[in-house]
Design a protein around this motif. Structure first.
Motif, PDB file in Angstrom:
ATOM      1  N   ASN A  83       0.877  -1.174   0.000  1.00 28.13           N
ATOM      2  CA  ASN A  83       0.000   0.000   0.000  1.00 28.13           C
ATOM      3  C   ASN A  83       0.913   1.222   0.000  1.00 28.13           C
ATOM      4  O   ASN A  83       1.455   1.593   1.041  1.00 28.13           O
ATOM      5  CB  ASN A  83      -0.914   0.015   1.232  1.00 28.13           C
ATOM      6  N   HIS A 135       0.301   7.919  -6.239  1.00 31.00           N
ATOM      7  CA  HIS A 135      -0.161   8.830  -7.285  1.00 31.00           C
ATOM      8  C   HIS A 135       0.952   9.558  -8.022  1.00 31.00           C
ATOM      9  O   HIS A 135       0.690  10.202  -9.027  1.00 31.00           O
ATOM     10  CB  HIS A 135      -1.145   9.835  -6.648  1.00 31.00           C
ATOM     11  N   HIS A 171      -5.205  -0.828  -1.510  1.00 29.79           N
ATOM     12  CA  HIS A 171      -5.697   0.404  -0.877  1.00 29.79           C
ATOM     13  C   HIS A 171      -6.880   0.080   0.011  1.00 29.79           C
ATOM     14  O   HIS A 171      -7.730  -0.742  -0.359  1.00 29.79           O
ATOM     15  CB  HIS A 171      -6.123   1.437  -1.933  1.00 29.79           C
ATOM     16  N   LEU A 172      -6.926   0.753   1.135  1.00 35.74           N
ATOM     17  CA  LEU A 172      -8.082   0.610   2.024  1.00 35.74           C
ATOM     18  C   LEU A 172      -9.318   1.234   1.371  1.00 35.74           C
ATOM     19  O   LEU A 172     -10.410   0.660   1.371  1.00 35.74           O
ATOM     20  CB  LEU A 172      -7.797   1.310   3.358  1.00 35.74           C
ATOM     21  N   SER A 173      -9.123   2.434   0.825  1.00 38.45           N
ATOM     22  CA  SER A 173     -10.246   3.159   0.221  1.00 38.45           C
ATOM     23  C   SER A 173     -10.300   2.864  -1.281  1.00 38.45           C
ATOM     24  O   SER A 173      -9.348   2.335  -1.860  1.00 38.45           O
ATOM     25  CB  SER A 173     -10.053   4.660   0.450  1.00 38.45           C
ATOM     26  N   ARG A 231      -6.222  11.353  -6.677  1.00 37.99           N
ATOM     27  CA  ARG A 231      -6.067   9.955  -6.206  1.00 37.99           C
ATOM     28  C   ARG A 231      -6.489   8.934  -7.260  1.00 37.99           C
ATOM     29  O   ARG A 231      -6.302   7.728  -7.080  1.00 37.99           O
ATOM     30  CB  ARG A 231      -6.899   9.719  -4.948  1.00 37.99           C
TER      31      ARG A 231
HETATM   32  C1  DQA Z   1      -4.522   4.904   0.451  1.00 38.58           C
HETATM   33  C2  DQA Z   1      -5.102   5.913  -0.543  1.00 38.58           C
HETATM   34  C3  DQA Z   1      -4.127   7.044  -0.810  1.00 38.58           C
HETATM   35  O1  DQA Z   1      -4.683   7.973  -1.730  1.00 38.58           O
HETATM   36  C4  DQA Z   1      -3.821   7.777   0.475  1.00 38.58           C
HETATM   37  O2  DQA Z   1      -2.876   8.794   0.251  1.00 38.58           O
HETATM   38  C5  DQA Z   1      -3.388   6.865   1.577  1.00 38.58           C
HETATM   39  C6  DQA Z   1      -4.087   5.598   1.744  1.00 38.58           C
HETATM   40  C7  DQA Z   1      -5.536   3.825   0.854  1.00 38.58           C
HETATM   41  O3  DQA Z   1      -5.121   2.821   1.422  1.00 38.58           O
HETATM   42  O4  DQA Z   1      -6.744   3.990   0.626  1.00 38.58           O
HETATM   43  O5  DQA Z   1      -2.529   7.206   2.368  1.00 38.58           O
HETATM   44  O6  DQA Z   1      -3.407   4.263  -0.137  1.00 38.58           O
END
Ligand code: DQA
Length: 142
Positions: A73, A79, A99-101, A110
Motif C-alpha cells: 500500500n 499517485h 488500498h483501504l479506500s 487519487r
Molecule cells: C490509500 C489511498 C491514498 O490515496 C492515500 O494517500 C493513503 C491511503 C488507501 O489505502 O486507501 O494514504 O493508499
C-alpha cells in the motif's frame, strides 16, 4: 512461501487518521489479521511500515530473491512516486497494490496510480479486507 507486506506513509496512524475514510482499525490490528490468514494459508509473512519513499524502495530491493510476493500500500506515493514504480519493475517479484479506500471514487489526484501498470494487480476499496484479499491472491499467484 514468503510474502512481504509494506504499508506506506501515514498508515501508522490508522485508527485515528480520518476514520470515516480509512476505518477504525489500527495498523497492529490489521497486521494481526494478516498474520492469522497467513497461518491458515501456510504463508510466512512479514509486515513493515515506512513513511519515506526511499525506505520503501530499499525494502523492495531487499525483497528481491528473498520473498515470493509483495503486498504494497504505497499511500499517497501511489499517485506520483515513479521511483517506487521503477523499483517494482526492476525486482521481478510480483507486487500486489492495495488500498483501504476506493481511490477511483475520491479526489481527482487519487484516481491515478503510477504503480498499477507494473503491479500484478490492484485491490482497493474494502478496508482492511483489501489486504486479506491480496494475501489470498498472492497465495494463488505463487
Ligand atoms: C490509500 C489511498 C491514498 O490515496 C492515500 O494517500 C493513503 C491511503 C488507501 O489505502 O486507501 O494514504 O493508499
Amino acid at each position: 512461501m514468503r510474502v512481504l507486506v509494506i504499508h506506506g506513509p501515514n498508515l501508522n496512524l490508522l485508527g485515528e487518521r480520518e476514520p470515516a475514510v480509512y476505518g477504525t482499525q489500527t495498523l497492529p490490528q490489521i497486521d494481526a489479521q494478516i498474520a492469522e490468514l497467513a497461518k491458515e494459508l501456510q504463508l510466512e509473512v512479514r509486515s513493515v511500515q515506512h513513511n519515506s519513499e526511499g525506505a520503501i524502495v530499499d525494502e523492495l530491493h531487499a525483497a528481491r530473491g528473498s520473498y515470493d510476493a509483495v503486498i504494497l500500500n504505497p499511500g499517497a506515493y501511489t499517485h506520483y512516486a515513479y521511483a517506487i514504480a521503477d523499483a517494482i519493475a526492476a525486482i521481478g517479484t510480483p507486487v500486489i497494490e492495495v488500498h483501504l479506500s476506493n481511490i477511483f471514487a475520491r479526489e481527482a489526484f487519487r484516481r491515478k496510480s503510477v504503480v498499477a501498470p507494473v503491479c500484478a494487480g490492484t485491490i482497493g476499496g474494502f478496508g482492511a479486507d483489501s489486504y486479506l484479499l491480496a494475501l489470498r491472491a498472492a497465495a494463488h499467484k505463487i
